[in-house]
Enzyme design. Sequence first.
Site, mmCIF file in Angstrom:
data_model
loop_
_atom_site.group_PDB
_atom_site.id
_atom_site.type_symbol
_atom_site.label_atom_id
_atom_site.label_comp_id
_atom_site.label_asym_id
_atom_site.label_seq_id
_atom_site.Cartn_x
_atom_site.Cartn_y
_atom_site.Cartn_z
ATOM 1 N N LEU A 298 0.827 -1.222 0.000
ATOM 2 C CA LEU A 298 0.000 0.000 0.000
ATOM 3 C C LEU A 298 0.853 1.259 0.000
ATOM 4 O O LEU A 298 0.468 2.274 -0.578
ATOM 5 C CB LEU A 298 -0.903 0.019 1.228
ATOM 6 C CG LEU A 298 -2.218 -0.722 1.072
ATOM 7 C CD1 LEU A 298 -3.118 -0.453 2.258
ATOM 8 C CD2 LEU A 298 -2.909 -0.297 -0.217
ATOM 9 N N LEU B 90 11.882 2.040 12.281
ATOM 10 C CA LEU B 90 10.920 2.611 13.242
ATOM 11 C C LEU B 90 11.301 2.309 14.686
ATOM 12 O O LEU B 90 10.836 2.980 15.614
ATOM 13 C CB LEU B 90 9.510 2.072 12.968
ATOM 14 C CG LEU B 90 8.870 2.502 11.646
ATOM 15 C CD1 LEU B 90 7.612 1.691 11.371
ATOM 16 C CD2 LEU B 90 8.560 3.987 11.663
ATOM 17 N N GLY C 215 4.040 2.238 7.601
ATOM 18 C CA GLY C 215 5.169 1.416 8.043
ATOM 19 C C GLY C 215 4.773 0.479 9.177
ATOM 20 O O GLY C 215 3.805 0.724 9.889
ATOM 21 N N ASN D 181 -8.500 -4.082 9.895
ATOM 22 C CA ASN D 181 -9.715 -4.810 10.307
ATOM 23 C C ASN D 181 -9.379 -5.879 11.353
ATOM 24 O O ASN D 181 -10.277 -6.346 12.054
ATOM 25 C CB ASN D 181 -10.408 -5.416 9.092
ATOM 26 C CG ASN D 181 -9.670 -6.607 8.513
ATOM 27 O OD1 ASN D 181 -9.893 -7.745 8.905
ATOM 28 N ND2 ASN D 181 -8.742 -6.366 7.584
ATOM 29 N N HIS D 182 -8.095 -6.229 11.482
ATOM 30 C CA HIS D 182 -7.750 -7.259 12.470
ATOM 31 C C HIS D 182 -7.803 -6.719 13.908
ATOM 32 O O HIS D 182 -7.698 -7.491 14.857
ATOM 33 C CB HIS D 182 -6.423 -7.920 12.102
ATOM 34 C CG HIS D 182 -6.562 -8.600 10.777
ATOM 35 N ND1 HIS D 182 -7.327 -9.739 10.613
ATOM 36 C CD2 HIS D 182 -6.125 -8.251 9.538
ATOM 37 C CE1 HIS D 182 -7.345 -10.072 9.327
ATOM 38 N NE2 HIS D 182 -6.616 -9.184 8.658
ATOM 39 N N TYR E 217 -0.932 -9.252 15.943
ATOM 40 C CA TYR E 217 -0.929 -8.141 14.987
ATOM 41 C C TYR E 217 -2.134 -7.229 15.234
ATOM 42 O O TYR E 217 -1.993 -5.997 15.320
ATOM 43 C CB TYR E 217 -0.939 -8.732 13.569
ATOM 44 C CG TYR E 217 -1.265 -7.759 12.475
ATOM 45 C CD1 TYR E 217 -0.426 -6.695 12.186
ATOM 46 C CD2 TYR E 217 -2.425 -7.927 11.704
ATOM 47 C CE1 TYR E 217 -0.741 -5.810 11.152
ATOM 48 C CE2 TYR E 217 -2.732 -7.059 10.677
ATOM 49 C CZ TYR E 217 -1.891 -5.998 10.404
ATOM 50 O OH TYR E 217 -2.201 -5.125 9.391
ATOM 51 N N LYS F 157 -2.532 -3.192 16.521
ATOM 52 C CA LYS F 157 -3.303 -2.133 15.856
ATOM 53 C C LYS F 157 -4.234 -1.443 16.861
ATOM 54 O O LYS F 157 -4.433 -0.236 16.802
ATOM 55 C CB LYS F 157 -4.089 -2.712 14.674
ATOM 56 C CG LYS F 157 -3.194 -3.184 13.526
ATOM 57 C CD LYS F 157 -2.355 -2.034 12.982
ATOM 58 C CE LYS F 157 -1.455 -2.425 11.847
ATOM 59 N NZ LYS F 157 -0.607 -1.327 11.354
ATOM 60 N N CYS G 191 -7.111 -4.141 0.883
ATOM 61 C CA CYS G 191 -6.870 -3.170 -0.192
ATOM 62 C C CYS G 191 -5.941 -3.782 -1.228
ATOM 63 O O CYS G 191 -4.717 -3.807 -1.050
ATOM 64 C CB CYS G 191 -6.313 -1.884 0.410
ATOM 65 S SG CYS G 191 -6.416 -0.480 -0.708
ATOM 66 N N ARG H 225 -14.503 -13.747 1.452
ATOM 67 C CA ARG H 225 -14.538 -12.802 2.580
ATOM 68 C C ARG H 225 -14.289 -11.368 2.105
ATOM 69 O O ARG H 225 -14.887 -10.416 2.575
ATOM 70 C CB ARG H 225 -13.473 -13.223 3.607
ATOM 71 C CG ARG H 225 -13.186 -12.179 4.663
ATOM 72 C CD ARG H 225 -12.072 -12.620 5.610
ATOM 73 N NE ARG H 225 -11.551 -11.494 6.337
ATOM 74 C CZ ARG H 225 -10.510 -10.763 5.940
ATOM 75 N NH1 ARG H 225 -9.852 -11.037 4.825
ATOM 76 N NH2 ARG H 225 -10.108 -9.730 6.667
HETATM 77 C C1 15L Z 1 -4.249 -6.823 6.840
HETATM 78 O O1 15L Z 1 -4.181 -6.165 7.867
HETATM 79 C C2 15L Z 1 -3.043 -7.201 6.067
HETATM 80 O O2 15L Z 1 -2.028 -6.230 6.152
HETATM 81 C C3 15L Z 1 -3.365 -7.493 4.615
HETATM 82 O O3 15L Z 1 -2.261 -8.148 4.037
HETATM 83 C C4 15L Z 1 -4.621 -8.350 4.443
HETATM 84 O O4 15L Z 1 -4.394 -9.612 4.920
HETATM 85 C C5 15L Z 1 -5.779 -7.683 5.148
HETATM 86 O O5 15L Z 1 -5.470 -7.346 6.477
HETATM 87 C C6 15L Z 1 -7.059 -8.523 5.157
HETATM 88 O O6 15L Z 1 -7.631 -8.726 6.212
HETATM 89 O O7 15L Z 1 -7.500 -8.926 4.069
#
Ligand code: 15L
Length: 277
Positions: A25, A62, A82, A123-124, A147, A151, A177, A185
């Site tokens: 991205l 970072l 990043g 979204n995770h 992960y 976030k 994206c 999904r």
């Molecule tokens: C994310 O957070 C990932 O960075 C991306 O690679 C995808 O896996 C995306 O989510 C997703 O949920 O499709």
Amino acid sequence: AAPRKDQEKDDDMKRLLITGANGSLGSVCRERLGHLADTIRLSARKGLGDAAANEEIVYCDLGDKAAVEELVEGCDGIVHMGGQATEAPWETIRQANIDGMFHLYEAARKSSTNPRIIFASSNHAIGFYEQTERLDAKSCPKPDGLYGVSKVFGEAMASMYYHKFGIETASVRIGSCFPEPKNHRMLSTWMSYDDFVQLIERIFTVPRLGCPIIYGASANDCSWWDNHEVAYLGWQPKDNAEVFREKLNAEMDPPPSDDVNAVYQGGGFAGDGIHES
Ligand code: 15L
């Protein structure tokens, strides 16, 4: 420092920083956001090639606080792509997404330019909600892995630096994206590059941003997410993953109804274990 949250954004940006500019991205940002500022400062740990006429390249980890402070100084906007972008061992996530976020916000607080920030959340952060549930900006986090936890942490960091210091951040819970949805999904989570770019343009144009949570998805028929709280941005996604349904059906079967990819919003991430280092 005194809170600066009542300050309106004045004019065009002089210098826009894109972190993670070599990522998938980040590269889209590099290609398509050049018009947003006089100078685009690109950063990553490696692999940025040659700088174009209005670009400057700064290699930076970072995890290195002093280097991040130098990186951020002089930038009036930051698109923070990043960091670690998928599930990984904790040490990897911690360095990039936990320490890295602290370094970025400390750098923003100390900078002379009061940068407006776009944080690539995911979204995770809410991936353990079931696909039958509908979410908006007030929905509590429900991360689906380390992960996702990082976030949620990033969103909390953005909130604290806004309320304490007036640093504005849009936390965008990016869905999927990619040029096209890659599975069933993603008919719900997909965001086109065009809609993504327009979202970034709106975030940097709106006079007052605040510190919103935004779901980064196109106008998909099957969306699970409601962005009514950020109507003031004037962002109107145009694309709809539905146009890919037939093609997708020809390429693969939908997952069985008890598969994580059909149950949880975060799909496979929800079924993944802890990655040990
Ligand atoms: C994310 O957070 C990932 O960075 C991306 O690679 C995808 O896996 C995306 O989510 C997703 O949920 O499709």
